[in-house]
Write an enzyme that holds these catalytic residues in place. Structure first.
Site, mmCIF file in Angstrom:
data_model
loop_
_atom_site.group_PDB
_atom_site.id
_atom_site.type_symbol
_atom_site.label_atom_id
_atom_site.label_comp_id
_atom_site.label_asym_id
_atom_site.label_seq_id
_atom_site.Cartn_x
_atom_site.Cartn_y
_atom_site.Cartn_z
ATOM 1 C CB SER A 45 5.724 0.517 -1.991
ATOM 2 O OG SER A 45 6.768 -0.164 -1.337
ATOM 3 C CD GLU A 46 9.675 3.418 1.142
ATOM 4 O OE1 GLU A 46 8.437 3.381 1.028
ATOM 5 O OE2 GLU A 46 10.262 3.184 2.215
#
Lengths: 215, 215
Positions: A45-46
């Protein structure tokens, strides 16, 4: 099976053990619901979590563990937390095996438009440009048309997220691979014909010799 | 040793009109909400903001900064989907909103905090942000002020930023001249394991304890 589930389930056939995967919002997020138990996939998840997991149980929420859509989530035991520079270093370095994204438009050269409709809707690109540039494989998972209007075009007209970055398109009508010669239609959804897919697609489709079924 | 612990109002007073201000956080995650709230009534105008997203409509940075008449004249950002104030800025004066892909944005901050003036990146090639090369030259971000959030801060300013609340907080704390950190907890020197310090206290100018009743 509804159209979104069909698309999400087909995406899971592209998953292999030990992959590191980033899922975009919308239909791509649904992919996490259908991953086979015998495959270990680490979800990036960035916003700084490598190893994101499902929603927390009531009472177990942690305000510092959230996804890029601002929802609270949990992390797997082998997770890694990092700042945004390290998170995107990971992306740019090529550590993401697969990213699955939605799209406004995709074209026959594999270019993708997903972040702006000029003079109408311009939320910004977030991390999508970085993701399509860095990931080893880019799959677009989306409805084949927008209210009957083709989204798979000869050439994108909206601002690009990336040029020539898409490897595969999975829709509720079929599966297309982006090749040097153009879009190769390799699979059809149940009860859908080649003619129906082509008429819902502006780009020219090359038809695979042994065309398969999506499920 | 210089005492860096002060009230939010005292810590924010040095921000002056025309300054460039970085603000940490990713939507709600690790967002310096207490500092935003204490920007209420601040006299600074014509600020340039460097921020990942525009926050959530009607609260936090959207309410106390973006929506204040004349406070913000330019924004470097990557996602503005949830702030009508920034959407309005984009509509009225497109040049006042500069969209930067999220990974490039993080790296510009990291570069600014590391003394690197510019770097080449493959992200954005072939899109509207391209400048004609196969790699794009991005310059570092540097600001007069950074507003950041930490879980624990010791009395010297050593910060422990927790889980995914690190996001842009660690990077911005190193890339500005005057750095205000809000702390969930202020602890005595020596009580954070030096191996676990996310940002060394040397970068921190002012430490503000978050007052929960004001949230």
């Amino acid at each position: 099976m509804d159209a979104k589930e069909l698309i999400a389930r087909r995406v899971t056939k592209e998953l292999h053990d030990n992959m590191i995967v980033n899922l975009g919002i919308g239909i791509p997020t649904l992919v996490a619901n259908y991953i086979p138990d015998n495959i270990h996939v680490l979800m990036h998840s960035e916003n700084g979590i490598i190893g994101i997991s499902e929603s927390p149980k009531a009472g177990e929420e942690d305000k510092d563990i959230y996804n890029a859509g601002n929802d609270l989530v949990t992390a797997v035991d082998e997770a890694y937390f990092c700042d945004s520079a390290a998170s995107f270093a990971f992306v740019r370095r090529g550590m993401i095996d697969l990213t699955v994204l939605g799209a406004l438009q995709v074209d026959e050269k594999g270019s993708l438009a997903s972040w702006a409709i000029p003079n109408k809707w311009m939320p910004g690109m977030g991390g999508a440009m970085d993701m399509v540039s860095g990931a080893k494989c880019v799959i677009v998972a989306m409805q084949h048309t927008n209210k009957g209007m083709p989204k798979i075009l000869k050439q994108c007209t909206y601002p690009l997220t990336g040029k020539g970055v898409v490897n595969m398109i999975i829709t509720d009508m079929g599966v297309m691979k982006v090749t040097d010669d153009g879009l190769l239609l390799t699979e059809l959804a149940p009860d859908i014909t080649v003619e129906q897919v082509q008429s819902a697609t502006e780009a020219h489709l090359i038809i695979a010799d042994n065309i398969g079924c999506m499920i | 040793m210089k005492n860096k612990i002060m009230t939010a109002k005292a810590a924010l007073a040095p921000i002056k009109s025309g300054d460039t201000v970085m603000t940490g956080g990713f939507f709600d995650g690790g967002s310096p909400e207490f500092l935003f709230k204490n920007m209420e009534g601040h006299s600074a105008r014509n600020l340039t903001l460097i921020t990942n997203d525009s926050g959530m409509d009607g609260r936090g940075i959207d309410k106390y900064m973006h929506s204040v008449d004349g406070m913000i004249s330019k924004v470097y950002i990557n996602y503005i989907g949830r702030s009508s104030a920034v959407q309005r800025m984009l509509k009225e004066n497109p040049d006042s909103v500069v969209l930067v892909p999220q990974g490039n944005f993080a790296e510009k901050l990291r570069a600014g905090g590391c003394g690197i003036p510019a770097f080449y990146t493959p992200v954005g090639v072939g899109t509207v942000i391209e400048d004609g090369k196969e790699y794009i030259l991005e310059t570092a971000f540097h600001a007069d002020v950074a507003l950041v959030h930490a879980h624990k801060v010791d009395e010297y300013g050593n910060c422990y930023m927790r889980r995914a609340a690190k996001n842009f907080n660690t990077l911005m704390a190193m890339a500005a001249d005057y750095v205000v950190v809000e702390a969930e907890e202020i602890v005595p020197i020596g009580s954070i394991d030096p191996d676990l310090i996310s940002v060394p206290g040397a970068f921190i100018s002012a430490i503000v304890k978050i007052e929960s009743e004001a949230n």
